[in-house]
Design a protein around this motif. Structure first.
Motif, PDB file in Angstrom:
ATOM      1  N   LYS A  18      20.661  15.210  34.289  1.00 48.65           N
ATOM      2  CA  LYS A  18      21.328  15.885  33.168  1.00 48.65           C
ATOM      3  C   LYS A  18      21.868  14.855  32.186  1.00 48.65           C
ATOM      4  CE  LYS A  18      25.174  19.119  32.305  1.00 48.65           C
ATOM      5  NZ  LYS A  18      25.926  18.381  31.322  1.00 48.65           N
ATOM      6  N   GLU A  22      20.497  14.064  28.317  1.00 43.68           N
ATOM      7  CA  GLU A  22      21.426  14.128  27.192  1.00 43.68           C
ATOM      8  C   GLU A  22      21.388  12.829  26.398  1.00 43.68           C
ATOM      9  OE1 GLU A  22      25.132  15.156  29.052  1.00 43.68           O
ATOM     10  OE2 GLU A  22      24.597  17.273  29.226  1.00 43.68           O
ATOM     11  N   LYS A  23      21.384  11.697  27.103  1.00 44.23           N
ATOM     12  CA  LYS A  23      21.354  10.390  26.437  1.00 44.23           C
ATOM     13  C   LYS A  23      20.049  10.182  25.676  1.00 44.23           C
ATOM     14  CE  LYS A  23      25.235   8.517  28.021  1.00 44.23           C
ATOM     15  NZ  LYS A  23      26.318   8.038  27.222  1.00 44.23           N
ATOM     16  N   PRO A  27      18.763  17.401  25.776  1.00 40.87           N
ATOM     17  CA  PRO A  27      19.530  18.084  26.823  1.00 40.87           C
ATOM     18  C   PRO A  27      18.785  19.296  27.352  1.00 40.87           C
ATOM     19  CG  PRO A  27      20.519  18.455  24.664  1.00 40.87           C
ATOM     20  CD  PRO A  27      19.413  17.458  24.475  1.00 40.87           C
TER      21      PRO A  27
END
Length: 141
Positions: A18, A22-23, A27
């Motif tokens: 997760k 996101e990074k 996401p």
């Protein structure tokens, strides 16, 4: 990749995946993350191992990932261009990330142990087949 291995266990679990997604700017929903892992989780341990990570790139290179899937996004957004680097490049990328973590040597040892175990099992199977054929020949005479 394994800079996201917060547990330093040589695997990427759901929460670590997760964070990574996101990074990377892609996401995913909780269900999406579970499906990403499920698609390449050969040993059904609900986390990504080295082998399973490579499977993402193999599938991407073979065009086997859906365009809108999280794994497709991961393959596309990661720091390696599979079309130019290929699976070997993905392996080098993965191994470099693993070495950055403190669990690198243990993880490499686990990979080597797994490879040795597979060789041992193949040899044992070969020996059992030979022994069976020998035994079988005594009954056919």
């Amino acid at each position: 990749v394994f800079r996201y291995d917060a547990g330093k266990d040589g695997f990427i679990d759901l929460m670590e995946l997760k964070l990574m997604m996101e990074k990377l700017g892609a996401p995913q929903t909780h269900l999406g993350l579970k499906n990403m892992i499920k698609e390449v989780d050969e040993d059904l341990d609900s986390k990504l191992s080295f082998r399973e990570f490579l499977l993402i790139f193999r599938k991407a290179a073979a065009g086997e990932l859906q365009e809108d899937s999280g794994l497709h996004a991961l393959a596309r957004l990661s720091e390696i261009d599979v079309s130019t680097e290929g699976v070997k490049g993905a392996k080098n990328f993965f191994e470099a990330k693993v070495r950055q973590g403190s669990g690198a040597s243990r993880f490499e040892e686990e990979i080597k142990a797994e490879q040795e175990e597979k060789k041992k099992q193949a040899e044992e199977l070969k020996q059992r087949k030979a022994a069976f054929k020998e035994l079988q020949s005594t009954f056919t005479q």
